[in-house]
Design a protein around this motif. Structure first.
Motif, PDB file in Angstrom:
ATOM      1  N   TYR B  31       0.843  -1.182   0.000  1.00 14.56           N
ATOM      2  CA  TYR B  31       0.000   0.000   0.000  1.00 14.56           C
ATOM      3  C   TYR B  31       0.885   1.240   0.000  1.00 14.56           C
ATOM      4  O   TYR B  31       1.829   1.329   0.785  1.00 14.56           O
ATOM      5  CB  TYR B  31      -0.927   0.001   1.227  1.00 14.56           C
ATOM      6  N   SER B  95       2.819   0.933   3.475  1.00 12.14           N
ATOM      7  CA  SER B  95       2.477   0.013   4.550  1.00 12.14           C
ATOM      8  C   SER B  95       2.306  -1.372   3.961  1.00 12.14           C
ATOM      9  O   SER B  95       2.090  -1.544   2.761  1.00 12.14           O
ATOM     10  CB  SER B  95       1.201   0.458   5.282  1.00 12.14           C
ATOM     11  N   ARG B  96       2.395  -2.345   4.855  1.00 12.11           N
ATOM     12  CA  ARG B  96       2.451  -3.725   4.385  1.00 12.11           C
ATOM     13  C   ARG B  96       1.081  -4.304   4.107  1.00 12.11           C
ATOM     14  O   ARG B  96       0.871  -4.986   3.116  1.00 12.11           O
ATOM     15  CB  ARG B  96       3.179  -4.568   5.442  1.00 12.11           C
ATOM     16  N   THR B  97       0.157  -4.017   5.032  1.00 12.83           N
ATOM     17  CA  THR B  97      -1.135  -4.690   4.953  1.00 12.83           C
ATOM     18  C   THR B  97      -2.278  -3.705   5.025  1.00 12.83           C
ATOM     19  O   THR B  97      -2.098  -2.527   5.297  1.00 12.83           O
ATOM     20  CB  THR B  97      -1.300  -5.687   6.116  1.00 12.83           C
ATOM     21  N   SER B  98      -3.438  -4.246   4.812  1.00  7.90           N
ATOM     22  CA  SER B  98      -4.652  -3.477   5.022  1.00  7.90           C
ATOM     23  C   SER B  98      -5.635  -4.362   5.771  1.00  7.90           C
ATOM     24  O   SER B  98      -5.303  -5.468   6.169  1.00  7.90           O
ATOM     25  CB  SER B  98      -5.245  -3.047   3.688  1.00  7.90           C
ATOM     26  N   THR B 100      -6.512  -4.375   8.707  1.00  7.75           N
ATOM     27  CA  THR B 100      -6.317  -3.890  10.076  1.00  7.75           C
ATOM     28  C   THR B 100      -5.306  -2.762  10.009  1.00  7.75           C
ATOM     29  O   THR B 100      -4.423  -2.778   9.154  1.00  7.75           O
ATOM     30  CB  THR B 100      -5.775  -4.993  10.998  1.00  7.75           C
ATOM     31  N   PRO B 101      -5.408  -1.794  10.890  1.00  8.75           N
ATOM     32  CA  PRO B 101      -4.478  -0.672  10.825  1.00  8.75           C
ATOM     33  C   PRO B 101      -3.029  -1.131  10.890  1.00  8.75           C
ATOM     34  O   PRO B 101      -2.665  -1.968  11.702  1.00  8.75           O
ATOM     35  CB  PRO B 101      -4.849   0.155  12.057  1.00  8.75           C
ATOM     36  N   ASP B 102      -2.229  -0.598  10.027  1.00 11.56           N
ATOM     37  CA  ASP B 102      -0.827  -0.964   9.981  1.00 11.56           C
ATOM     38  C   ASP B 102       0.006   0.304   9.888  1.00 11.56           C
ATOM     39  O   ASP B 102      -0.473   1.346   9.430  1.00 11.56           O
ATOM     40  CB  ASP B 102      -0.560  -1.873   8.786  1.00 11.56           C
ATOM     41  N   THR B 103       1.245   0.185  10.287  1.00  7.15           N
ATOM     42  CA  THR B 103       2.123   1.343  10.300  1.00  7.15           C
ATOM     43  C   THR B 103       2.379   1.849   8.896  1.00  7.15           C
ATOM     44  O   THR B 103       2.674   1.061   7.990  1.00  7.15           O
ATOM     45  CB  THR B 103       3.460   0.961  10.946  1.00  7.15           C
ATOM     46  N   GLN B 104       2.276   3.131   8.723  1.00  2.96           N
ATOM     47  CA  GLN B 104       2.683   3.755   7.473  1.00  2.96           C
ATOM     48  C   GLN B 104       4.059   4.373   7.705  1.00  2.96           C
ATOM     49  O   GLN B 104       4.233   5.213   8.583  1.00  2.96           O
ATOM     50  CB  GLN B 104       1.680   4.826   7.046  1.00  2.96           C
ATOM     51  N   TYR B 105       5.018   3.932   6.918  1.00  2.00           N
ATOM     52  CA  TYR B 105       6.384   4.422   7.032  1.00  2.00           C
ATOM     53  C   TYR B 105       6.595   5.524   6.004  1.00  2.00           C
ATOM     54  O   TYR B 105       6.334   5.332   4.822  1.00  2.00           O
ATOM     55  CB  TYR B 105       7.383   3.290   6.804  1.00  2.00           C
ATOM     56  N   PHE B 106       7.076   6.642   6.506  1.00  2.00           N
ATOM     57  CA  PHE B 106       7.250   7.806   5.655  1.00  2.00           C
ATOM     58  C   PHE B 106       8.676   7.900   5.117  1.00  2.00           C
ATOM     59  O   PHE B 106       9.639   7.590   5.805  1.00  2.00           O
ATOM     60  CB  PHE B 106       6.939   9.084   6.442  1.00  2.00           C
TER      61      PHE B 106
END
Lengths: 112, 115
Positions: B31, B95-98, B100-106
């Motif tokens: 994502y 982010s890796r998954t969707s 469920t909330p997952d960390t978004q790395y900027f």
């Protein structure tokens, strides 16, 4: 609608504690906390999911009160490195991993 | 540790010109997002992208904006005809998954200056 953060700015001496609040007029499903230093990218701190959980990472912890539609970030015994602007980002309904809506930020300044 | 990278770090352009901002998301992430931050203001969502399609876009993301994943690693944001008000820091995130909330790395951001 963006979450509201308070305070807008705070100045602390090294070793003091701080609390940063993030409130929403809409139901919260997830809260993402980031810290951004001047001129840099936001750095992820933690995610909290609905359910009233509390998370911690060293001297930084956070709580999520679903009923109050509020999350709070707690910084204990603050260090100089904690200086920066803290943003909360709220996740969308249903917990999907789509857009984060960020608050206006809280500028934290730690002085020696 | 894997990280999101962005190029260029700073882009200066004349009003009306086209710009392309480039991002390389973390390799196993699915994502992708673009956000922007006008100087001194909050971070604002522009667009999210998954499976070669836009998942969601904000009101800011009008017809002047487009995104593309031209190959397996790059993710680009194009602004067709830049305006003065497009001057901002643009952040790519992944982010890796969707579901469920997952960390978004900027990523570190691209500072766009429109003259």
């Amino acid at each position: 609608q963006q979450p509201v953060q308070s305070p807008q700015a705070v100045i602390l001496r090294e070793g003091e504690d701080a609390v940063i609040n993030c409130s929403s007029s809409k139901a919260l499903y997830s809260v993402h906390w980031y810290r951004q230093k001047h001129g840099e990218a936001p750095v992820f701190l933690m995610i909290l999911l609905k359910g009233g959980e509390q998370k911690g990472h060293e001297k930084i912890s956070a709580s999520f009160n679903e009923k109050k539609q509020q999350s709070s970030l707690y910084l204990t015994a603050s260090q100089l490195s904690y200086s920066g602007t803290y943003f909360c980002g709220t996740g969308p309904r249903g917990g999907g991993n789509e857009k984060l809506t960020f608050g206006t930020g809280t500028r934290l300044t730690i002085i020696p | 540790e894997p990280e999101v990278t962005q190029t260029p770090s700073h882009q200066v352009t004349q009003m009306g010109q086209e710009v392309i901002l480039r991002c390389v998301p973390i390799s196993n992430h699915l994502y992708f997002y673009w956000y922007r931050q006008i100087l001194g203001q909050k971070v604002e969502f522009l667009v999210s992208f998954y499976n070669n399609e836009i998942s969601e876009k904000s009101e800011i993301f009008d017809d002047q904006f487009s995104v593309e994943r031209p190959d397996g690693s790059n993710f680009t944001l194009k602004i067709r005809s830049t305006k003065l008000e497009d001057s901002a820091m643009y952040f790519c995130a992944s982010s890796r998954t969707s579901g469920t909330p997952d960390t978004q790395y900027f990523g570190p951001g691209t500072r766009l200056t429109v003259l």
